[in-house]
Design a protein around this motif. Structure first.
Motif, PDB file in Angstrom:
ATOM      1  N   HIS A  15      39.882   4.591 -50.131  1.00 60.32           N
ATOM      2  CA  HIS A  15      39.355   5.083 -51.413  1.00 60.32           C
ATOM      3  C   HIS A  15      37.854   4.839 -51.549  1.00 60.32           C
ATOM      4  O   HIS A  15      37.335   4.751 -52.661  1.00 60.32           O
ATOM      5  CB  HIS A  15      40.102   4.411 -52.564  1.00 60.32           C
ATOM      6  CG  HIS A  15      41.559   4.737 -52.587  1.00 60.32           C
ATOM      7  ND1 HIS A  15      42.027   5.952 -52.994  1.00 60.32           N
ATOM      8  CD2 HIS A  15      42.630   4.008 -52.209  1.00 60.32           C
ATOM      9  CE1 HIS A  15      43.341   5.963 -52.896  1.00 60.32           C
ATOM     10  NE2 HIS A  15      43.739   4.797 -52.407  1.00 60.32           N
ATOM     11  N   GLN A  17      35.254   6.776 -51.114  1.00 64.35           N
ATOM     12  CA  GLN A  17      34.516   7.809 -51.851  1.00 64.35           C
ATOM     13  C   GLN A  17      34.770   7.706 -53.348  1.00 64.35           C
ATOM     14  O   GLN A  17      33.853   7.859 -54.154  1.00 64.35           O
ATOM     15  CB  GLN A  17      34.886   9.207 -51.327  1.00 64.35           C
ATOM     16  CG  GLN A  17      33.947  10.281 -51.808  1.00 64.35           C
ATOM     17  CD  GLN A  17      32.504  10.051 -51.364  1.00 64.35           C
ATOM     18  OE1 GLN A  17      32.230   9.604 -50.250  1.00 64.35           O
ATOM     19  NE2 GLN A  17      31.565  10.338 -52.244  1.00 64.35           N
ATOM     20  N   GLU A  18      36.002   7.424 -53.741  1.00 66.15           N
ATOM     21  CA  GLU A  18      36.325   7.266 -55.164  1.00 66.15           C
ATOM     22  C   GLU A  18      35.606   6.055 -55.750  1.00 66.15           C
ATOM     23  O   GLU A  18      35.097   6.100 -56.872  1.00 66.15           O
ATOM     24  CB  GLU A  18      37.835   7.124 -55.381  1.00 66.15           C
ATOM     25  CG  GLU A  18      38.623   8.390 -55.130  1.00 66.15           C
ATOM     26  CD  GLU A  18      39.013   8.567 -53.666  1.00 66.15           C
ATOM     27  OE1 GLU A  18      38.604   7.743 -52.804  1.00 66.15           O
ATOM     28  OE2 GLU A  18      39.723   9.538 -53.380  1.00 66.15           O
ATOM     29  N   THR A  20      32.795   4.804 -54.692  1.00 66.88           N
ATOM     30  CA  THR A  20      31.384   5.164 -54.805  1.00 66.88           C
ATOM     31  C   THR A  20      31.145   6.005 -56.054  1.00 66.88           C
ATOM     32  O   THR A  20      30.156   5.820 -56.759  1.00 66.88           O
ATOM     33  CB  THR A  20      30.913   5.915 -53.541  1.00 66.88           C
ATOM     34  OG1 THR A  20      31.212   5.115 -52.396  1.00 66.88           O
ATOM     35  CG2 THR A  20      29.432   6.179 -53.589  1.00 66.88           C
ATOM     36  N   GLY A  21      32.067   6.911 -56.345  1.00 64.55           N
ATOM     37  CA  GLY A  21      31.945   7.730 -57.555  1.00 64.55           C
ATOM     38  C   GLY A  21      32.067   6.912 -58.826  1.00 64.55           C
ATOM     39  O   GLY A  21      31.442   7.234 -59.842  1.00 64.55           O
ATOM     40  N   LEU A  22      32.859   5.834 -58.789  1.00 61.72           N
ATOM     41  CA  LEU A  22      33.028   4.995 -59.974  1.00 61.72           C
ATOM     42  C   LEU A  22      31.777   4.193 -60.328  1.00 61.72           C
ATOM     43  O   LEU A  22      31.690   3.633 -61.421  1.00 61.72           O
ATOM     44  CB  LEU A  22      34.212   4.039 -59.788  1.00 61.72           C
ATOM     45  CG  LEU A  22      35.597   4.664 -59.883  1.00 61.72           C
ATOM     46  CD1 LEU A  22      36.672   3.639 -59.541  1.00 61.72           C
ATOM     47  CD2 LEU A  22      35.829   5.239 -61.270  1.00 61.72           C
ATOM     48  N   ALA A  34      34.053  -1.533 -58.943  1.00 62.71           N
ATOM     49  CA  ALA A  34      33.859  -0.640 -57.804  1.00 62.71           C
ATOM     50  C   ALA A  34      32.797  -1.200 -56.865  1.00 62.71           C
ATOM     51  O   ALA A  34      32.953  -1.169 -55.641  1.00 62.71           O
ATOM     52  CB  ALA A  34      33.472   0.751 -58.282  1.00 62.71           C
TER      53      ALA A  34
END
Length: 190
Positions: A15, A17-18, A20-22, A34
């Motif tokens: 996870h 990438q998720e 990093t988005g958070l 995160a």
């Protein structure tokens, strides 16, 4: 709830990438979780330069001083050569102290940066405000950007000058209601 689940490094890697988005989440607690997870992931197996640049850009654009300072401290242990695009975000931080800390991180390593990185910083100088732009220009030996008044984070500074006078007059009315007067030059000396 995520802390109670205690995901392992393999789950975090799945996870990445998720996470990093958070980092851009509006709640600082989510962004902090995160960030901690990504640090754990980096400790288990080094993250690639593109991910580290994305993490740096995300963290240095946060409004919370605590998170920005934590990331700048973590970056002291890493090579900055490939992270320059993320660091440029920190040079533009609206809080002058944090922009200055970003430059403090870059300054001792400036001589060791590749020529392309130094050119990237040189191109960024005209867009920088205040002392950070002046300092970076001096370090790179380029023309300094025009001086802009320093930014103030107070709500009063964000108002027009007419509104600033409204605040002063409101203070005068408050003092008058309490039977006090603003000290003038003669009263202040007495």
């Amino acid at each position: 709830m995520l802390k109670q689940l205690e995901p392992g490094a393999a789950e975090l890697a799945a996870h990445r990438q998720e996470l990093t988005g958070l980092l851009a989440a509006p709640l600082s607690t989510i962004a902090e979780h995160a960030y901690t997870a990504l640090q754990t992931l980096h400790g288990a197996a080094a993250l690639d330069a593109a991910t580290l640049t994305e993490i740096t850009a995300g963290m240095l654009s946060r409004p919370e001083k605590k998170l920005v300072r934590a990331h700048l401290t973590w970056l002291r242990r890493l090579s900055l050569d490939d992270l320059l695009d993320g660091l440029v975000v920190g040079l533009h931080h609206p809080v002058a102290e944090l922009a200055g800390r970003t430059l403090d991180l870059i300054e001792p390593r400036l001589a060791g940066l590749p020529p392309a990185a130094r050119e990237r910083l040189r191109d960024e100088v005209p867009a920088l405000d205040g002392a950070v732009g002046q300092r970076l220009a001096a370090l790179l030996g380029t023309a300094a950007p025009p001086r802009h008044p320093s930014r103030c984070s107070s709500p009063r500074c964000r108002r027009s000058s007419r509104h600033r006078w409204t605040w002063v007059l409101a203070g005068d009315r408050h003092r008058a209601a309490q039977g006090r007067r603003r000290p003038g030059p003669a009263r202040a000396a007495a």
